[in-house]
Design an enzyme around this catalytic site. Structure first.
Site, PDB file in Angstrom:
ATOM      1  N   LYS A 153       7.203  -0.068  11.059  1.00 24.82           N
ATOM      2  CA  LYS A 153       5.843   0.004  11.607  1.00 24.82           C
ATOM      3  C   LYS A 153       4.902   0.055  10.405  1.00 24.82           C
ATOM      4  O   LYS A 153       4.845   1.055   9.686  1.00 24.82           O
ATOM      5  CB  LYS A 153       5.699   1.257  12.467  1.00 24.82           C
ATOM      6  N   TYR A 176      -0.056 -24.091  -9.054  1.00 21.20           N
ATOM      7  CA  TYR A 176      -0.549 -24.019  -7.678  1.00 21.20           C
ATOM      8  C   TYR A 176      -2.020 -24.449  -7.639  1.00 21.20           C
ATOM      9  O   TYR A 176      -2.426 -25.256  -6.800  1.00 21.20           O
ATOM     10  CB  TYR A 176      -0.377 -22.585  -7.156  1.00 21.20           C
ATOM     11  N   ARG A 201      -7.345  -6.460  17.998  1.00 19.06           N
ATOM     12  CA  ARG A 201      -6.881  -5.845  19.242  1.00 19.06           C
ATOM     13  C   ARG A 201      -8.044  -5.220  20.004  1.00 19.06           C
ATOM     14  O   ARG A 201      -8.093  -5.260  21.227  1.00 19.06           O
ATOM     15  CB  ARG A 201      -5.827  -4.787  18.910  1.00 19.06           C
ATOM     16  N   GLU A 254      12.032  -2.231  13.980  1.00 20.02           N
ATOM     17  CA  GLU A 254      11.167  -2.921  13.016  1.00 20.02           C
ATOM     18  C   GLU A 254      10.341  -1.890  12.269  1.00 20.02           C
ATOM     19  O   GLU A 254       9.920  -0.899  12.861  1.00 20.02           O
ATOM     20  CB  GLU A 254      10.197  -3.856  13.761  1.00 20.02           C
TER      21      GLU A 254
END
Ligand code: IVH
Length: 703
Positions: free
Chosen positions: A120, A41, A141, A118
């Site tokens: 959390k 890589y 946020r 889903e």
């Protein structure tokens, strides 16, 4: 698949390398597979870097080489979210989940309702804007209405694509019906993307805001805390705090090293693309190249969701990251829209929180550990008990105030919990059997010296600066990677050095001989020589490292750099008064006071004199600001993007002309140089009536 390096057309090879690297990133971060070795890589990356360097015309901002770039920021701009990032209601029991389901059904009578469950993940929510398929900015946020613009840091997260992968049929409006919507029982959903992220062949959406969670694995969390401990910096309490702390660093080069990860789970603004269901949305996000949690599940009823809570409560302990609950979402996005939201949260979503891992055990005794600045921390010695997979016999009690608040006594049965699943803490008393109160020691448990309580009554400190426990911590801090960076000296060696009386303070390190080191237990001749050499080499470290290494309270690496640049020598810094110090960007009154107090101490003066004698460098190797320059003494803020300078170049120019580049606008700011797209700092300058110059006006002045 490719012809490898034989491709003679550089543009084709660049495209091929980028495709390969994106493919590997996607496989690794979204599908947890390693298609090639780290070495291979790195080779791909190096080849791409050198080709781009040789052919600058081929460089593009979405190239994998462009993840870490730019200079550290002075502060983050604020962004207003076009669509608010709301929070969600919490449930803690199957009953509460049923109540949630009933509320939903009542509002949508007779309709079929499916739920997507889903995991959390405990991290922090971010919003990523893609314009015409390219990542244009990323924001936290914040309070849900405005967040911080952290694009440079977001770009370093390799799990986040810089460019949307070809989402084939699902990337055009209306075609999202093609997104897979498998049966309710399909466990272990794949991320949806079975192929590499190839070159874009379909038109990307005009704008797509992808929302999700930036988080940190337990491994990275431990590594990060180990490094911080070595550097004498406070530990992060849990992976969530570590992720948040790392995303909000002003220097993206540090963020890049923290190994942050990402799961996508929602969208905000969308133009030129539409989605029908949450399940289909997740599949599309996966096709766009985002990691989407593989455990997600489509549930036909709330009973299925409830059954899943038990399954996942067991499964989550086997994961590499902190998974503290589940988020349950009405699958139909039209139903979600019709359900609407309360003032705080959408009605079609709820979170289910797992009970934290707790155990009850007996508190046998309390020991007090001494830190670098002498603070004594109470540590509970417990009857060993199994908790979330490990045996716990020690837990933190935080400080004396917490102990009093919880009314804990020795002999009590106490509840312990793993904060961040790693560091156990005593949460409360379960049954009070103990009679013996926990009192702070009247003398230091290590040196027997006097202790004092701080005015707030929270901390107790050992007052004797030569206390071996404090000395050990200070030495560890001094040699740490963020300070003098002396390799080969860790806690075990420091214990030996101090206990053997070879080192009583940091200055003694420099008089250690290789022979003395070799005489220590478990120390070979070769390692002794290496350590000796590393200590000698550290004498020529730049001034900023030495300032940081001294452990002046509130002076971390960043402040140390600014101080070194401003004062140029330890002597000048030691003589600086409160006024001189508060003039410096990033140094407030409290810090200035602590610096003055530090240099006024007799011990500091003696220590510095010994370091000088040992030949430790006391001067800044960075360019010094000119005295008598046209900008002498002026505090200048640069904001927005400039045409002819990088941020570093203009700041160097300001310094060279005697000015002081600063990160924040205040009444003390002489003027602000504002480039394109200047934001909150320009607003602030206008509010405060601070003069604003264009780049050209600055040039004219600086001539
Ligand atoms: S959806 C309207 N999905 O949990 C809110 N949130 O308790 C939309 N979180 O702020 C959030 N995993 O930070 C959603 N799969 C997931 C999540 C998730 C973690 C966090 C997120 C959110 C908080 C709400």
């Amino acid at each position: 698949m490719t012809k490898g390096k034989s491709t003679s057309d550089p543009a084709a090879r660049v495209a091929e390398l980028r495709e390969k690297i994106r493919f590997c990133d996607h496989k690794y971060y979204a599908e947890s597979e390693s298609p090639i070795s780290d070495f291979d890589y790195d080779q791909l990356m190096k080849e791409l870097e050198s080709l781009e360097a040789a052919h600058p015309e081929l460089a593009t901002p979405d190239s994998p080489t462009q993840r870490v770039g730019g200079e550290p920021l002075k502060e983050f701009a604020t962004v207003r979210h076009e669509l608010p990032m709301m929070s969600i209601g919490n449930t803690y029991s199957p009953e509460e989940l049923r109540e949630f389901d009933q509320r939903v059904r009542k509002l949508l009578p007779g309709e079929k309702i499916e739920y997507v469950a889903e995991p959390k993940i405990d991290g922090l929510a971010v919003a990523l804007m893609y314009e015409k398929g390219l990542l244009s900015f990323g924001a936290t946020r914040g309070d849900g209405v405005t967040g911080e613009e952290v694009t440079a840091n977001i770009r370093t997260i390799r799990a986040i694509p810089l460019r949307l992968a070809d989402a084939a049929t699902s990337s055009v409006v209306g075609a999202q019906h093609a997104a897979p919507n498998p049966s309710a029982n399909e466990l272990h959903a794949t991320t949806g993307a079975q192929h590499a992220a190839p070159l874009q062949t379909t038109t990307p959406p005009a704008r797509l805001e992808v929302r999700g969670e930036v988080y940190m694995s337990f491994d990275s969390f431990r590594r990060c805390n180990a490094e911080r401990e070595e550097a004498g910096e406070p530990q992060f309490a849990n992976p969530r705090n570590a992720a948040a702390g790392s995303l909000k660093l002003l220097d993206p080069r540090i963020t890049a090293r923290r190994g942050l990860l990402f799961f996508a789970y929602a969208v905000g603004v969308r133009e030129g693309i539409a989605f029908d269901t949450q399940w289909g949305l997740l599949a599309s996000l996966a096709q766009f190249g985002f990691p989407v949690n593989p455990h997600r599940r489509l549930c036909a009823s709330i009973d299925e969701v409830i059954a899943l809570t038990k399954e996942w409560d067991a499964l989550r302990h086997t994961q590499a990251y902190q998974w503290d609950g589940m988020v349950i979402k009405v699958n139909s996005l039209d139903q979600q829209r019709r359900l609407g939201a309360t003032a705080k949260a959408p009605r079609g979503l709820t979170a289910f929180k797992f009970a934290p891992d707790q155990e009850v055990t007996k508190l046998l005794a309390v020991d007090w550990q001494v830190g670098k600045t002498g603070v004594l921390t109470p540590v509970a010695r417990l009857a060993p008990v199994k908790l979330a997979g490990t045996t716990v016999s020690n837990a933190t009690l935080h400080n004396i105030k917490e102990i009093e608040k919880k009314g804990i006594r020795i002999g009590d049965e106490v509840v312990i919990e793993k904060a961040g699943e790693i560091i156990p803490q005593v949460v409360q008393v379960k049954e009070q059997h103990g009679v013996e109160p926990i009192l702070p020691p009247s003398q230091c448990p290590v040196c027997g010296g006097p202790v004092e309580q701080d005015p707030g009554g929270v901390y107790v400190r050992c007052k004797y600066p030569l206390c071996p426990a404090q000395v050990k911590q200070r030495i560890l801090y001094f040699v740490g990677r963020h300070a003098m960076d002396i390799e080969g000296i860790g806690p075990a060696l420091v214990d030996q050095l101090v206990d053997a009386g070879l080192v009583k303070d940091i200055t003694d390190l420099y008089s250690l001989t290789a022979g003395q080191l070799a005489g220590l237990e478990r120390m070979g001749e070769k390692s002794a020589q290496n350590v000796h050499e590393a200590i000698q080499q550290s004498k020529s470290r730049d001034l900023n490292r030495l300032i940081a290494a001294l452990g002046i309270r509130q002076v971390g690496t960043r402040a140390a750099e600014v101080l070194a640049r401003r004062f140029g020598s330890m002597e000048a810094l030691a003589q600086a008064g409160l006024n001189d110090l508060t003039q410096v960007a990033d140094v407030g009154e409290i810090t200035a006071g602590l610096i003055v107090e530090f240099f006024a101490r007799r011990e500091t003066k003696e220590e510095l004199a010994r370091l000088v004698q040992a030949g430790v460098n006391m001067k800044s190797l960075a360019p010094r600001p000119a005295a008598g320059g046209p900008l002498e003494g002026k505090s200048i803020v640069v904001t927005g993007s400039l045409k002819n300078y990088t941020r570093q170049q203009i700041e160097e120019k300001i310094s060279a002309l005697g000015g002081k580049p600063s990160g924040s606008v205040s009444r003390k700011t002489a003027f602000v140089v504002a480039g394109e797209e200047a934001g909150s700092k320009l607003d602030k300058a206008r509010t405060l009536g601070v003069k604003v110059l264009s780049e050209e006006e600055f040039d004219a002045m600086a001539r």
